[in-house]
Motif scaffolding. Structure first.
Motif, mmCIF file in Angstrom:
data_model
loop_
_atom_site.group_PDB
_atom_site.id
_atom_site.type_symbol
_atom_site.label_atom_id
_atom_site.label_comp_id
_atom_site.label_asym_id
_atom_site.label_seq_id
_atom_site.Cartn_x
_atom_site.Cartn_y
_atom_site.Cartn_z
ATOM 1 N N GLY A 268 -2.030 -10.788 25.817
ATOM 2 C CA GLY A 268 -1.543 -9.452 26.127
ATOM 3 C C GLY A 268 -2.334 -8.406 25.370
ATOM 4 N N ALA A 269 -2.534 -7.256 25.990
ATOM 5 C CA ALA A 269 -3.267 -6.156 25.345
ATOM 6 C C ALA A 269 -2.478 -4.866 25.518
ATOM 7 C CB ALA A 269 -4.657 -6.017 25.944
ATOM 8 N N PHE A 270 -2.347 -4.120 24.413
ATOM 9 C CA PHE A 270 -1.623 -2.846 24.426
ATOM 10 C C PHE A 270 -2.580 -1.781 23.916
ATOM 11 C CE2 PHE A 270 1.307 0.376 22.874
ATOM 12 C CZ PHE A 270 2.292 0.373 23.842
ATOM 13 N N VAL A 271 -2.659 -0.666 24.620
ATOM 14 C CA VAL A 271 -3.633 0.375 24.301
ATOM 15 C C VAL A 271 -2.901 1.699 24.066
ATOM 16 C CG1 VAL A 271 -5.638 1.677 25.098
ATOM 17 C CG2 VAL A 271 -5.412 -0.765 25.668
ATOM 18 N N ALA A 272 -3.248 2.338 22.947
ATOM 19 C CA ALA A 272 -2.728 3.672 22.636
ATOM 20 C C ALA A 272 -3.893 4.565 22.207
ATOM 21 C CB ALA A 272 -1.676 3.589 21.528
ATOM 22 N N GLN A 273 -3.730 5.867 22.390
ATOM 23 C CA GLN A 273 -4.780 6.798 21.981
ATOM 24 C C GLN A 273 -4.143 8.071 21.410
ATOM 25 O OE1 GLN A 273 -7.494 8.438 24.987
ATOM 26 N NE2 GLN A 273 -9.162 8.273 23.491
ATOM 27 N N LYS A 274 -4.682 8.505 20.274
ATOM 28 C CA LYS A 274 -4.206 9.740 19.651
ATOM 29 C C LYS A 274 -5.064 10.900 20.134
ATOM 30 C CE LYS A 274 -2.900 11.769 15.220
ATOM 31 N NZ LYS A 274 -2.925 11.616 13.743
ATOM 32 N N ARG A 275 -4.415 11.839 20.755
ATOM 33 C CA ARG A 275 -5.101 13.020 21.270
ATOM 34 C C ARG A 275 -4.509 14.234 20.542
ATOM 35 N NH1 ARG A 275 -4.487 11.300 27.642
ATOM 36 N NH2 ARG A 275 -5.781 9.418 27.508
ATOM 37 N N GLY A 276 -5.320 14.811 19.671
ATOM 38 C CA GLY A 276 -4.777 15.876 18.832
ATOM 39 C C GLY A 276 -3.796 15.285 17.842
ATOM 40 N N ARG A 277 -2.527 15.732 17.919
ATOM 41 C CA ARG A 277 -1.512 15.214 17.008
ATOM 42 C C ARG A 277 -0.611 14.166 17.651
ATOM 43 N NH1 ARG A 277 2.154 18.483 16.225
ATOM 44 N NH2 ARG A 277 2.915 17.626 14.215
ATOM 45 N N THR A 330 -8.591 8.975 18.822
ATOM 46 C CA THR A 330 -8.542 7.687 18.096
ATOM 47 C C THR A 330 -7.935 6.632 19.005
ATOM 48 O OG1 THR A 330 -8.299 8.798 15.971
ATOM 49 C CG2 THR A 330 -7.686 6.480 16.076
ATOM 50 N N LEU A 331 -8.682 5.581 19.245
ATOM 51 C CA LEU A 331 -8.221 4.495 20.121
ATOM 52 C C LEU A 331 -7.592 3.401 19.271
ATOM 53 C CD1 LEU A 331 -8.271 3.673 23.146
ATOM 54 C CD2 LEU A 331 -10.407 2.454 22.661
ATOM 55 N N HIS A 332 -6.406 2.978 19.672
ATOM 56 C CA HIS A 332 -5.707 1.878 18.983
ATOM 57 C C HIS A 332 -5.445 0.767 20.000
ATOM 58 C CE1 HIS A 332 -3.015 -0.172 16.158
ATOM 59 N NE2 HIS A 332 -2.213 -0.375 17.212
ATOM 60 N N ILE A 333 -5.926 -0.441 19.700
ATOM 61 C CA ILE A 333 -5.779 -1.576 20.612
ATOM 62 C C ILE A 333 -5.104 -2.719 19.856
ATOM 63 C CG2 ILE A 333 -6.961 -3.229 22.108
ATOM 64 C CD1 ILE A 333 -9.310 -1.225 22.196
ATOM 65 N N GLU A 334 -4.146 -3.324 20.505
ATOM 66 C CA GLU A 334 -3.520 -4.541 19.969
ATOM 67 C C GLU A 334 -3.642 -5.646 21.005
ATOM 68 O OE1 GLU A 334 0.456 -3.918 18.670
ATOM 69 O OE2 GLU A 334 -0.078 -2.344 17.209
ATOM 70 N N ALA A 335 -4.042 -6.829 20.545
ATOM 71 C CA ALA A 335 -4.150 -7.994 21.439
ATOM 72 C C ALA A 335 -3.332 -9.130 20.837
ATOM 73 C CB ALA A 335 -5.600 -8.419 21.615
ATOM 74 N N ILE A 336 -2.562 -9.794 21.676
ATOM 75 C CA ILE A 336 -1.713 -10.892 21.226
ATOM 76 C C ILE A 336 -1.937 -12.100 22.133
ATOM 77 C CG2 ILE A 336 0.255 -10.069 22.591
ATOM 78 C CD1 ILE A 336 2.065 -11.160 20.318
#
Length: 354
Positions: A268-277, A330-336
């Motif tokens: 499984g892969a979960f993707v988040a990104q910080k845009r500004g705050r 800022t790209l944040h990726i988690e893989a399980i």
């Protein structure tokens, strides 16, 4: 006065004058004729012989005494009679474990009913007994395996091995396998490989037992097998693209996974990104970004975004579907990774992109 010569009659004439000649008393037939004997090792035994006698019966006899003797006249020394049998047939089989190979013995057959008669004897010499156990060689498919559910989770987990025969002595009549875990031996009848299964963890030494026609057995120990519980988490990695600083390089998240146990079944892969705050999470099902909060962990905990789930290839490679709308931030990726026994491994990656 006339003269009469004296007459002396022979006994035969006297007999005829007294009432005729009685029937001749013919000599009786031999009570036992055509006596023959064969001796072989007793089938299924390595400590005895089977002695078979056959003869032509006397018409007047209905029963015979059959004896193994150690004297040529058909008798035995006191305490050394090796077995006897009363029989009404014209053959008999005796079994003895008290003989000595290479020594002469005799089968003695004598009528005992309705009248006794002369004993007939024939010599035999027991051959050496075959007490040599058969030999063979075998190969195991592997020596380590993990307990797993082989297609049916209602059945207990098990670990499977196979045994292949390399060679075996031609006088082998049966094979069986002792798993070495305390369970009973199982017959190995076919020429195909033997399938050996264990339902608990441990180290076991399986044994192939060979048996020949005379009951000689040998145990051929195979290498010790290690049946393990799969409690080891798989590995999972996120592959950095050639130009990781570009957002476009992350449109598809790629990686690899592996497992020493029963294999990786899902990544499984979960993707988040910080845009500004604000942190945003990507929903792979709806193919759009969902707004979160300024705190990453709070955003991840509250997000309803659907992660990407994919089965890795046979080589362990995995990839997500294409991600729309990646931008600066800022790209944040988690893989399980999940293995077949529900062991999991989680990795994370942060990357600043433009």
């Amino acid at each position: 006065m006339s003269f009469r010569p004296s007459l002396v009659l022979p006994p035969l004439v006297v007999t005829l004058l007294l009432g005729g000649l009685a029937p001749a008393q013919a000599a009786p037939d031999d009570p036992v004729t055509d006596l023959s004997v064969t001796v072989v090792q007793k089938p299924g035994s390595n400590d005895g012989w089977e002695i078979s006698a056959a003869w032509t019966a006397n018409p007047d006899a209905t029963r015979y005494s059959v004896l193994i003797a150690n004297r040529e006249d058909g008798t035995s020394d006191p305490g050394k009679a090796f077995g006897n049998k009363d029989t009404a047939a014209t053959s008999a089989t005796l079994v003895s474990s008290s003989l000595t190979d290479g020594v002469d013995y005799w089968i003695a057959v004598q009528p005992i009913a309705p009248a006794t008669g002369d004993v007939a004897v024939v010599k035999f010499t027991p051959p050496p007994l075959d007490t040599t156990a058969p030999e063979g060689s075998f190969q195991l498919s592997r020596t380590t395996a993990f307990l797993s559910y082989l297609g049916d989770e209602e059945e207990p987990a098990s670990a499977a091995f196979s045994i292949t025969q390399v060679s075996v002595d031609p006088d082998t009549v049966s094979r069986s396998v002792l798993p070495g875990d305390g369970s009973a031996a199982r017959d190995w009848a076919a020429d195909t490989p033997f399938h050996l299964t264990y339902s608990r963890a441990g180290k076991f030494t399986p044994v192939v037992r060979l048996t020949d026609e005379f009951g000689n057995t040998s145990d051929v120990a195979l290498p010790t097998v290690w049946v393990r519980l799969d409690d080891i988490a798989p590995t999972v990695r996120i592959t950095r693209p050639a130009r990781p600083g570009l957002a476009s390089s992350w449109r598809v998240i790629r990686g690899t996974s592996s497992d020493v146990g029963n294999g990786v079944v899902m990544v499984g892969a979960f993707v988040a990104q910080k845009r500004g705050r604000i942190w945003w999470t990507y929903d792979f099902s709806k193919r759009r970004w969902l707004e979160g909060t300024s705190a990453l962990q709070r955003t991840l905990a509250k997000s309803r975004a659907q992660p990407s789930f994919t089965e890795p290839t046979r080589s362990g490679a995995w990839r997500t579907a294409a991600i729309r709308g990646l931008t600066r931030g800022t790209l944040h990726i988690e893989a399980i990774a999940f293995d077949a026994d529900f062991n999991v491994r989680l990795v994370k990656l942060n990357q600043q992109v433009r």
